[in-house]
Scaffold this motif. Structure first.
Motif, short mmCIF file in Angstrom:
data_model
loop_
_atom_site.label_atom_id
_atom_site.label_comp_id
_atom_site.label_asym_id
_atom_site.label_seq_id
_atom_site.Cartn_x
_atom_site.Cartn_y
_atom_site.Cartn_z
N VAL A 545 45.29 -27.49 -51.36
CA VAL A 545 45.47 -26.52 -52.88
C VAL A 545 45.93 -27.60 -53.87
O VAL A 545 47.20 -27.80 -54.20
CB VAL A 545 46.42 -25.37 -52.47
N THR A 546 44.86 -28.02 -54.67
CA THR A 546 45.39 -29.01 -55.63
C THR A 546 44.58 -28.78 -56.88
O THR A 546 43.65 -27.90 -56.79
CB THR A 546 44.95 -30.56 -54.94
N LEU A 547 45.07 -29.40 -57.70
CA LEU A 547 44.35 -29.45 -59.26
C LEU A 547 43.85 -31.04 -59.76
O LEU A 547 44.61 -31.77 -59.80
CB LEU A 547 45.37 -28.85 -60.34
N ASN A 548 42.56 -30.83 -60.04
CA ASN A 548 41.97 -32.00 -60.47
C ASN A 548 42.35 -32.47 -61.69
O ASN A 548 42.48 -31.30 -62.75
CB ASN A 548 40.27 -32.05 -60.35
N SER A 549 42.75 -33.50 -62.20
CA SER A 549 42.91 -34.13 -63.50
C SER A 549 41.68 -34.41 -64.43
O SER A 549 40.70 -34.95 -63.72
CB SER A 549 43.94 -35.35 -63.49
N HIS A 550 42.19 -34.12 -65.66
CA HIS A 550 41.04 -34.65 -66.63
C HIS A 550 40.75 -36.18 -66.41
O HIS A 550 39.49 -36.43 -66.50
CB HIS A 550 41.44 -34.24 -67.91
N THR A 612 48.77 -30.63 -67.34
CA THR A 612 47.70 -30.85 -68.43
C THR A 612 46.97 -29.79 -68.73
O THR A 612 46.90 -28.77 -67.96
CB THR A 612 47.06 -32.16 -68.29
N GLY A 613 46.24 -29.78 -69.76
CA GLY A 613 45.31 -28.78 -70.32
C GLY A 613 44.15 -28.57 -68.89
O GLY A 613 44.08 -27.19 -68.63
N PRO A 614 43.48 -29.46 -68.52
CA PRO A 614 42.65 -29.30 -67.39
C PRO A 614 43.29 -28.55 -66.09
O PRO A 614 42.66 -27.61 -65.68
CB PRO A 614 41.95 -30.60 -67.18
N VAL A 616 45.86 -26.69 -66.16
CA VAL A 616 46.28 -25.35 -66.39
C VAL A 616 44.90 -24.39 -66.35
O VAL A 616 45.08 -23.42 -65.81
CB VAL A 616 46.53 -25.37 -68.09
N VAL A 617 43.68 -25.04 -66.73
CA VAL A 617 42.70 -24.04 -66.87
C VAL A 617 42.39 -23.93 -65.16
O VAL A 617 41.97 -22.62 -64.72
CB VAL A 617 41.48 -24.83 -67.28
N ALA A 618 42.35 -24.99 -64.27
CA ALA A 618 41.93 -24.90 -62.90
C ALA A 618 42.95 -23.83 -62.48
O ALA A 618 42.68 -23.19 -61.41
CB ALA A 618 42.11 -26.30 -62.30
N LEU A 619 44.45 -24.05 -62.53
CA LEU A 619 45.39 -22.93 -62.19
C LEU A 619 44.92 -21.58 -62.50
O LEU A 619 45.12 -20.63 -61.71
CB LEU A 619 46.62 -23.54 -62.85
N CYS A 620 44.61 -21.42 -63.73
CA CYS A 620 44.27 -19.99 -64.08
C CYS A 620 43.11 -19.49 -63.37
O CYS A 620 43.19 -18.33 -62.93
CB CYS A 620 43.93 -20.03 -65.51
N HIS A 621 42.07 -20.39 -62.94
CA HIS A 621 41.12 -19.86 -62.33
C HIS A 621 41.48 -19.39 -60.70
O HIS A 621 41.02 -18.54 -60.21
CB HIS A 621 40.00 -21.07 -61.98
N CYS A 622 42.33 -20.34 -60.18
CA CYS A 622 43.04 -19.89 -58.86
C CYS A 622 43.82 -18.71 -58.82
O CYS A 622 43.61 -17.78 -57.95
CB CYS A 622 43.75 -21.04 -58.37
N HIS A 646 42.70 -31.03 -74.79
CA HIS A 646 42.12 -32.16 -75.67
C HIS A 646 40.92 -32.86 -74.74
O HIS A 646 41.00 -33.25 -73.53
CB HIS A 646 43.33 -33.33 -75.92
N ASN A 647 39.75 -32.85 -75.73
CA ASN A 647 38.72 -33.94 -75.09
C ASN A 647 38.17 -33.50 -73.60
O ASN A 647 37.91 -34.53 -72.97
CB ASN A 647 39.00 -35.24 -75.10
N PHE A 648 38.04 -32.20 -73.26
CA PHE A 648 37.12 -31.82 -72.10
C PHE A 648 36.49 -30.61 -72.17
O PHE A 648 36.86 -29.69 -73.01
CB PHE A 648 38.19 -31.74 -70.90
N PRO A 649 35.34 -30.44 -71.55
CA PRO A 649 34.51 -29.30 -71.88
C PRO A 649 34.99 -27.96 -71.46
O PRO A 649 35.80 -27.90 -70.37
CB PRO A 649 33.14 -29.50 -71.12
N LEU A 650 34.94 -26.81 -72.11
CA LEU A 650 35.62 -25.48 -71.65
C LEU A 650 34.35 -24.77 -72.17
O LEU A 650 33.65 -24.58 -72.86
CB LEU A 650 36.64 -25.38 -72.57
#
Length: 1778
Positions: A545-550, A612-614, A616-622, A646-650
């Motif tokens: 249960v981890t979150l990948n960094s940008h 970080t932003g990416p 946060v998005v990954a955590l929201c999905h989970c 900042h600077n990653f596709p959404l």
């Protein structure tokens, strides 16, 4: 019979298998295609009959080897209808390894290529090493033409014969919708075709547009970037299919390679080997064909799929020619850079991340974004061919936001449609979508949908899941036949979860490869294994249960394969997946829940981090996958208020996940997207997100489609205040689309677009109204109001003059409604300003007219004031000539005011206006720093009289002087009721101040006069008790004149505050003489640097002449050491003084009684005043003249031991009736010992307490009459051995000291023994309590041995090991008990220590009446001693053994001893761990205890036999008065047994049966029997589900003497509660009622007569809301003795607080009201403050966890300390003497 059947030797099974498969040739073709993906099924089979065709196909399968054949047999048994009598031999013969003939095994490892590609591919020949054939041009072209046709034929065969997977309709295979493609950057050498526009960054792209450009030279490289599931691989194969169908005719040759297959090639290759050996080989002339491809490279397209999966980086040496062998990635690099096959087209697909260095910088990048809503609907339309089902599926999608979010990803859209295809038949609207709320549950439903015959074999699922996880962990997504067990392979093939294809591991080496149909499916099964496998523990599970960094995406060329694994783990942790996991794991749901809880806990830990932003998005999905609102709320609240990406596709799905989490957030949030590639329609995901307050997009990738999507979502974002677009590619029409929706954004204040900034003003709507409004798109009224925004007109420094004003006024009158008109910096002068102010009421200016810096003079101030005072909407006029300010502020018009008045509806309902006071807005006039003098006041006040609702007047910073103050005092009565008047900085002297003080008599509105000499602060104010006390506008504003009279017309005290001045005797005399003329009640607050004794005497001398004085306060004023004596004399000098409080010789507070109040007790407090021994006698002499002194506080002084001794000697002279505090006076142990001797000489002292620890304290408590017995408590006194004799001697002389507590006094076992031996009284009872750490460790045996040292008779023993406490009661003189003597003689054998100890105990404890053992560890030796002791205790009345550890043997000893205690009246054995046999022993003893009056067996399990014995024993206890059996598990049967004997317990007064699982059946029987207990006083039946019938029966026959009724959590309903309250109404003895944790709602007690003795009512967690507040408050006020009201954890709001506040003053004895966890806001809290002001006896109101912000709570508590907002109850304890 064919050869294969002969080899197998199973002719019967073979014949049956051929017959079975002949019935379904399509199924067989599909399976052969799966296991032999390159096999041409169309050639050579058409002429044969069906049976021969089946035999041929079976032969091909059999030739592949054992694993393929076994997997095929498992597919037959799994998918086809095979009779059981044939399925078993089929699997046993061919489904396992031992049934396969060994002579066929060599064919498993290697087969000729011609067999694998019959009719397509010639036997292998290495193109790179063959000699170059010299052919003519025509021959070369013919060879090339034949090869190109072979390429196309191969592609047509590959894509023309596809069939749908299991359970899928044909439309699934045929449906293809191109996803959204968008340019990211263009290649510099690319040139568009004639007439075509240059491709812009962010422009949409069609599939054909990918190849619409041409280059004169250089490579043509396009990289297609898309997240997993967007359809990159599908698009690559779609291009091949379209080329085979002739649609991409610009290309003669197309080659498709997948890096997941190229990774398996470990040898070096040349480009011809890559093209021919790994794709399709020419029939002949390889060199000629390759030369043709080189010559026509611009018509060759090479597609490389999965660039992100490339494993082998190429070597640094560049390859120049096609003959040089290289790794596959090096060949790809050469093609991209143009060193190989120059001029060819290269298309590569990849997930977002760091692209390989081999790509040229000029390569074009295209983003693949999946589906928008039209594409989703088109896809669904193609899948569902039937119009009815098509419409049903679309309806499900349109009504479900989760489905819309998932279908934005093409791979998930396909899964969703597959699930809907199965679920829609037989389901009602919305039901199918409800089963598909998350991605994980989509996959679960898909697997269930594909399951053969409606069942899912758990073993196969788990095996397939293990394959998936093993592959991901090793980086493998392609599997060979040996990697998967045949049965698992058959299962995957049957469900369509696995796909197969031919793979090449090198020139001449090929094999069949297998893979999951999509990478996300492999991740799902890997997560399933982690959750369901018993081999995976929680630690290993949580590790995934981890979150990948940008930054990993930006730095790793090859992204990991576990990106979505945490998301699937979170989805499987959902409660909805628990049955599925239980099925797969073949475990119960408890086992599954433990694993799910581990995942949830890991997510909670991630939520607490700063991400970080990416991430946060990954955590929201989970978190979205878990469907846990509590976790979503935790994540939402932990997000920062400013969230940047900042600077990653959404994608749309990313924003949908974020929006879902934000929906659980209470606070607003700012979202900032900078440099992020954004899916064009992703703003649609923000629709309805009310939490977003600021939204900013700074990216060149935001195009017109993005703006169009955003314009659809903006109207639903009702709380948006700021919207920003910077550095974008928006066209004008796109900006206009956004601007058009601005009227639908009621709170938007700022829109930034490039260099344009729009400032907007939101309408005056409250947050509550906006939240309660319907959808903004459909709310026409709100849209109309928002469209009514006014504009701002700024004409600053435009050189406007007086002659321009009339024209300007005319233009403004004809123009639109304006919010602000700013004319500052012009040259209007006095006349121009006057004209503008005069016309202001006609100009429709909503908020402000600014006339600053226009040359206004002092004379012009009067003109502007006169003109402006006629404007009815004027809210404030501020003129400051010094600062060149002249601003008119206006109030909202009448229709807009209604919203403001609605905010204060509750308050206004409680603040009745006088009939003459209309509901008008207050006006504030500020004429500051204008040089105004006394001569200007009369015309100004004349102009002010025209303002009928003037509330605030500010003349600060002028030059009025004393003359102006005197003149103003005469003019003020004509200005009406003001709320404030500011005269600061006007050069006023003390004479002027005294003159203003006389205004208290002439101005009814004047309540506060606040003066500071040094800062020249002079303010006159009205009542500030309501809205003005809470800074920051926490409470609603009130109209002028709306005084806070919620509690009737009461007299508010006037306050005179004078600070920072010199108070000399003469000045004080004049001040006091002036104050004598002021009406009361009056509070005077003075502050000066130093106050001399003479000044203090002067002030105190005048106090008797101020009967209206209620409070006199001297703060921050230095006093002399003599001041305590002067203040002490005040009690006799002024009998009205109630309290004198002197702190640190600089703070004095004097409280006075009113003339109406009866004579009361006085209180003196002289703390930290430097009092020493020399002050004691004069101070005591002065205090002795006081008639009645309730409390005296002399703490924090310097009395020392000598001063304390002196005070104790003077103590009999002091008329103290309450308490004396001598803490922190540097006393020592000598004072403690001296106190023991002194106590007898103080007849009214009833209790004394001394603590010599770090928190030194010394308290004495008194009574009004002489006390017969006194209590002394000594703590942390550190007694040594030498002090014990002195203590004993003092105690022997203090005959009136009846109780002594020694707490942590270093009194060891030897010292205690010595003290008991030396303590000898002539006669009486003495109680000794010892609290020492060693008591908890000594053991019962040792402590009993200590008791034998007592000189008197021990009558009571109490031991508590946990509390480290030993309590003894001694009776003097020592007397013998004849029965005890006889027993002692029976134990005269003193040969053992045990017998000797028993003998001594019998002697010392012969008259023991009470033995209490609590929380002890009773060993068998101790229990044996107790047995002997108990047998000798003929006078024992009470025995308690509670919460202790005792063995069965030990209990038998104790019970045996108790059986001899025939006079026992109380037995308490509660909270012990007795077994069933122990309980039986106990019951046997109870049968003989006929004199018991109190029995407590709570928390003892009373089974059937024990219960029967108990009820039989109870029948003999006719004297029983108290029976406690709570939490004893008696249930209904036990209740019925008890009911049968209750009628015999005629003396019963207390019964506690709480928490016994009693239901209605047992409850009814109890109610009937309890009615016969005429003396019952306490009835406790809580935590039993009694139901209404039981309560109704109880209510019908309540005992007449009932004092306590506890029915918490008893299943009471509204009806039962009302009937019970009717029955209780008027009961004369009831003192406590508890109905907590019942769903009462409006069924709260309704009393008409009241309960005269009710002290406590508990209504915690009863769902009581505002509707029940009024009858509840009316009932409470009928209970005059109430001390505690518990209403926490209900639904009470401000209306309820208002009702309670109104009755607070009438509840004189109330001490505590608990309102925790309700819905009371700051408004309601302030109402309670008002109520507290009238109820002085209340000590605390608990308000923890109400919606009140911390800063407001702190401010409220500073105003009223009795409000408690803390988590822990900090209720102040009153002095025990009070």
């Amino acid at each position: 019979m064919d050869p294969v059947s002969l080899q197998l030797g199973t002719s019967h099974l073979w014949s049956w298998l051929v017959r079975l498969l002949s019935k379904d040739p399509e199924w067989l073709n599909a399976k052969v295609k799966f296991f032999l993906p390159k096999m041409d099924l169309s050639s050579g089979d058409k002429a044969q009959d069906a049976a021969q065709g089946v035999i041929l196909q079976l032969g091909r399968l059999h030739t592949q080897g054992r694993a393929t054949w076994q997997a095929f047999i498992h597919c037959v048994c799994m998918e086809l209808d095979v009779p059981l009598d044939l399925e078993v031999p089929l699997l046993s013969t061919w489904g396992h390894g031992d049934g396969f003939p060994s002579q066929l095994e060599p064919g498993e490892e290697s087969q000729p290529a011609s067999q694998l590609h019959h009719g397509l591919k010639r036997p292998y020949q290495s193109c790179g090493s063959s000699p170059r054939l010299k052919q003519c041009k025509n021959q070369q072209l013919e060879l090339a033409r034949r090869y190109l046709q072979l390429l196309k034929t191969s592609a047509q065969q590959r894509y023309g014969g596809g069939s749908p997977g299991p359970g899928q309709p044909l439309a699934f295979h045929q449906a293809y919708i191109p996803p959204i493609l968008q340019w990211s950057r263009t290649t510099v050498p690319f040139h568009t075709q004639e007439g075509a526009a240059l491709a812009e960054d962010g422009a949409d792209v069609s599939i054909r547009d990918l190849f619409n450009t041409r280059a004169d030279k250089g490579p043509r490289v396009t990289v297609l970037l898309g997240k997993a599931g967007m359809g990159k691989t599908t698009l690559a194969h779609r291009l091949c299919q379209r080329w085979a169908d002739g649609q991409l005719d610009r290309f003669q040759a197309l080659f498709l390679f997948e890096f997941r297959q190229l990774n398996l090639v470990t040898c070096l290759l040349t480009l011809p080997q890559l093209l021919f050996d790994l794709y399709v080989s020419p029939e002949a002339g390889s060199d000629s064909v390759f030369r043709y491809l080189e010559d026509n490279a611009d018509r060759v397209l090479l597609i490389f799929d999965g660039l992100d999966q490339a494993l082998h980086p190429h070597c640094s040496r560049e390859k120049e020619g096609p003959e040089d062998p290289s790794p596959a990635l090096a060949l790809f690099s050469g093609l991209c850079r143009g060193t190989l096959l120059p001029g060819c087209w290269v298309l590569a697909t990849s997930r977002p991340g760091k692209l390989p260095d081999c790509l040229p910088v000029e390569a074009a990048t295209v983003h693949m974004w999946g589906f928008d809503r039209p594409r989703v609907e088109e896809y669904v339309g193609r899948v569902f061919s039937d119009p009815l089902w098509q419409e049903a599926a679309l309806a499900e999608l349109r009504e479900s936001r989760p489905l819309q979010s998932m279908c934005a990803v093409p791979a998930l859209c396909r899964v969703t449609c597959l699930c809907l295809h199965r679920l829609l038949p037989g389901s009602s609207p919305g039901q199918a979508a409800a089963l598909l709320p998350t991605v994980t549950q989509n996959y679960v439903q898909m697997v269930a949908t594909l399951g053969p015959r409606g069942c899912l074999p758990p073993e196969s699922l788990l095996d397939l899941s293990e394959v998936a996880l093993r592959g991901l962990e090793t980086g493998k997504i392609l599997f060979s036949l040996g990697d998967i067990h045949p049965s698992t392979m058959a299962f995957g093939a049957a469900l369509g979860l696995l796909t197969s294809f031919c793979i090449f591991t090198g020139p001449g080496h090929q094999d069949t490869g297998y893979a999951f149909t999509h990478l996300s499916l492999q991740e799902f099964f890997a997560a399933l294994y982690l959750m369901a496998s018993p081999k995976v523990d929680k630690t290993a599970l949580v590790g995934h249960v981890t979150l990948n960094s940008h930054w990993v995406l930006r730095t790793k060329a090859r992204p990991g394969l576990l990106d979505h694994l945490p998301t699937f783990l979170a989805g499987l942790a959902s409660c909805a997946c628990r049955p599925f996991l239980s099925l797969v794991a073949q475990q119960d749901e408890t086992w599954v829940s433990a694993k799910q809880a581990a995942v949830m806990q890991a997510l909670r830990k991630l939520a607490a981090r700063r991400l970080t932003g990416p991430k946060v998005v990954a955590l929201c999905h989970c978190v979205g996958e878990t469907q846990e609102p509590e976790l979503a709320s935790l994540v939402a609240q932990s997000l920062p208020c400013h969230l940047s990406f900042h600077n990653f596709p959404l994608t749309y799905t990313d924003l949908a996940a974020l929006t879902n989490i934000l929906g659980h957030r209470n606070a607003p949030i700012h979202l900032d997207f900078e440099g992020c590639p954004l899916e064009p329609h992703c703003p649609e995901a923000l629709a309805g997100c009310k939490q977003v307050e600021n939204l900013s997009f700074k990216s060149r990738k935001c195009g017109d489609a993005f703006a169009e999507a955003l314009s659809k979502s903006l109207p639903t974002m009702g709380n948006l205040k700021k919207l920003g677009f910077q550095d974008n590619q928006l066209k004008d029409w796109a900006v206009l689309n956004i601007v058009e929706v601005l009227p639908c954004l009621p709170r938007l204040q700022k829109l930034e677009e490039a260099d344009l900034i729009f400032l907007l003003s939101p309408p005056t709507e409250t947050a509550a109204e906006l939240q309660g409004a319907p959808d903004l798109l459909g709310n026409a009224g709100q849209r109309k109001e928002a469209q009514g925004r006014s504009l701002t007109l700024r004409l600053q420094q435009c050189q406007l003059r007086v002659h321009d004003v009339q024209e300007l006024i005319a233009q403004l009158q004809e123009g639109p409604r304006l919010d602000v008109v700013d004319l500052s910096g012009n040259q209007l002068d006095d006349e121009g300003c006057r004209l503008m102010a005069e016309a202001a009421s006609q100009l429709r200016i909503a908020r402000k007219l600014d006339l600053s810096d226009n040359g206004l003079s002092v004379d012009g101030v009067h003109c502007v004031l006169s003109a402006a005072s006629t404007c009815e909407t004027l809210a404030e006029l501020h003129i400051s000539l010094l600062h060149k300010t002249a601003v008119l502020t206006f109030a909202p018009e009448q229709d807009q005011q209604k919203g403001i008045w609605r905010r204060a509806a509750l308050w206004v309902s409680l603040t009745p206006l006088m009939p003459s006071e209309p509901l008008l807005h207050p006006t504030r006039i500020r004429l500051t720093h204008c040089g105004l003098q006394a001569k200007h006041l009369e015309p100004l006040c004349r102009a002010l009289r025209g303002s009928c609702h003037l509330s605030h007047l500010d003349f600060s910073g002028n030059a009025l002087g004393d003359e102006g103050a005197a003149q103003l005092a005469q003019l003020l009565p004509g200005l009406g009721a003001l709320q404030s008047l500011d005269l600061s900085e006007n050069g006023l002297s003390l004479d002027a101040v005294l003159m203003l003080a006389l205004c208290f008599a002439t101005l009814q509105w004047l309540l506060h006069l606040d003066i500071s000499s040094e800062s020249q602060h002079v303010v006159l104010r009205g009542d500030r008790r309501g809205r003005d006390r809470l800074a920051g506008g926490s409470l609603p504003q009130f109209p002028a004149g709306a005084q806070f009279l919620a509690f009737g017309q009461r007299c508010v005290p006037r306050t005179f505050c004078l600070s920072q001045c010199q108070l000399e005797p003469l000045s004080l005399t004049r001040l006091c003489e002036t104050l004598e003329k002021c009406p009361g009640p009056l509070e005077v607050k003075l502050s000066c640097e130093v106050l001399s004794d003479k000044s203090l005497e002067t002030l105190l001398h005048h106090l008797p002449r101020l009967p209206q004085l209620r409070l006199l306060q001297l703060s921050q004023t230095s006093l002399s050491p003599k001041s305590p004596l002067l203040l002490a004399d005040l009690f006799s000098l002024c009998p009205r003084v109630q309290k004198v409080d002197l702190r640190s010789l600089c703070h004095v507070t004097l409280h006075f009684k009113s003339s109406e109040e009866r004579e009361g007790e006085c209180c003196g407090r002289f703390t930290d005043c430097g009092l020493s021994q020399e002050h004691v006698e004069p101070l005591c002499w002065l205090l002795s003249k006081c008639e009645e002194l309730n409390q005296l506080d002399l703490s924090a002084n310097m009395l020392g031991d000598d001063g304390l001794q002196c005070l104790l000697e003077c103590l009999p002279q002091l008329p103290i009736s309450g308490s004396l505090d001598l803490s922190h006076n540097s006393i020592s142990l000598e004072s403690a010992l001296g106190l023991v001797k002194t106590l007898p000489s103080c007849p009214r002292v009833r209790e004394a307490s001394v603590n010599l620890g770090s928190e030194q304290s010394f308290w004495m408590h008194f009574s009004r009459q002489e006390e017969a017995g006194k209590t002394l408590r000594l703590s942390q006194c550190s007694f040594g051995s030498e002090h014990v004799p002195r203590l004993a001697a003092g105690l022997n002389q203090s005959l009136k000291l009846t109780a002594l507590t020694l707490s942590q006094c270093c009194l060891g076992l030897e010292q205690l023994t010595l003290l008991l031996r030396l303590l000898r009284w002539p006669v009486g009872l003495f109680s000794l309590r010892v609290e020492e750490p060693w008591v908890g460790k000594a053991g019962v045996l040792t402590l009993l041995e200590v008791c034998t040292q007592a000189s008197g008779n021990v009558t009571e023993i109490s031991i508590s090991e946990t509390q480290q406490q030993l309590c003894l009661q001694l009776e003097f003189p020592h007397q013998e008990n004849p029965e005890a003597v006889a027993l002692r003689l029976a134990h005269c054998d003193l040969g053992t220590h045990h017998n000797l100890l028993v003998w001594r105990l019998m002697e010392t404890c012969a008259r023991l009446r009470q033995l209490s053992l609590s929380q002890v560890n009773l060993c068998d030796t101790s229990s044996l001693l107790l047995q002997s002791l108990l047998q000798s205790l003929s006078e024992l009345k009470t025995f308690r053994l509670t919460s202790s550890c005792v063995s069965s043997k030990g209990l038998a000893h104790v019970m045996s001893g108790l059986s001899h205690c025939h006079h026992l009246e109380e037995l308490d054995l509660s909270n012990n761990r007795f077994g069933e046999e122990d309980t039986k022993v106990l019951m046997g003893v109870l049968e003989g205890m006929c004199r018991l009056k109190r029995l407590n067996l709570s928390h003892l399990p009373l089974g059937g036999a024990a219960l029967a014995a108990l009820t039989q024993g109870l029948g003999h206890m006719t004297l029983l008065q108290s029976l406690r059996l709570s939490h004893s598990q008696i249930r209904d049967i036990g209740a019925q047994h008890l009911a049968a004997v209750l009628s015999e317990l005629t003396e019963l007064r207390k019964i506690d049966l709480s928490g016994n699982g009693i239901g209605p059946a047992g409850g009814l029987r109890l109610a009937e029997s309890l009615a016969l207990c005429k003396h019952l006083e306490e009835l406790m039946l809580g935590y039993n589900v009694l139901g209404n019938d039981t309560v109704l029966r109880l209510a019908q026959r309540l005992p007449h003497h009932l004092k306590v009724l506890h029915l918490p959590s008893s299943g009471l309903s509204l009806e039962g509660a009302l009937i019970l309250s009717q029955a209780l109404d008027g009961c004369p003895y009831v003192e406590e009622i508890s109905l907590a944790e019942n769903s009462l709602a409006i069924g709260v007690p309704h009393f008409h007569q009241g309960l005269p003795l009710l002290r406590q009512i508990d209504l915690v967690s009863c769902e009581i809301d505002n509707h029940a507040a009024k009858p509840l408050a009316a009932s409470l006020v009928l209970c005059p003795a109430l001390e505690e009201i518990l209403l926490s954890w209900n639904l009470l709001g401000d209306e309820a607080a208002a009702e309670l506040a109104q009755v607070l003053p009438q509840m004189g004895r109330l001490k505590k009201m608990d309102l925790e966890k309700n819905r009371i806001t700051a408004c309601g809290a302030w109402l309670l403050v008002e109520g507290l002001a009238q109820g002085s006896g209340i000590q605390v109101i608990r308000l923890w966890n109400n919606p009140i912000s911390p800063d407001v709570a702190q401010h409220l508590q500073s105003q009223e300390p009795r409000l408690d907002f803390a988590f822990f109850d900090k209720q102040p304890q009153p002095p025990r003497g009070s």
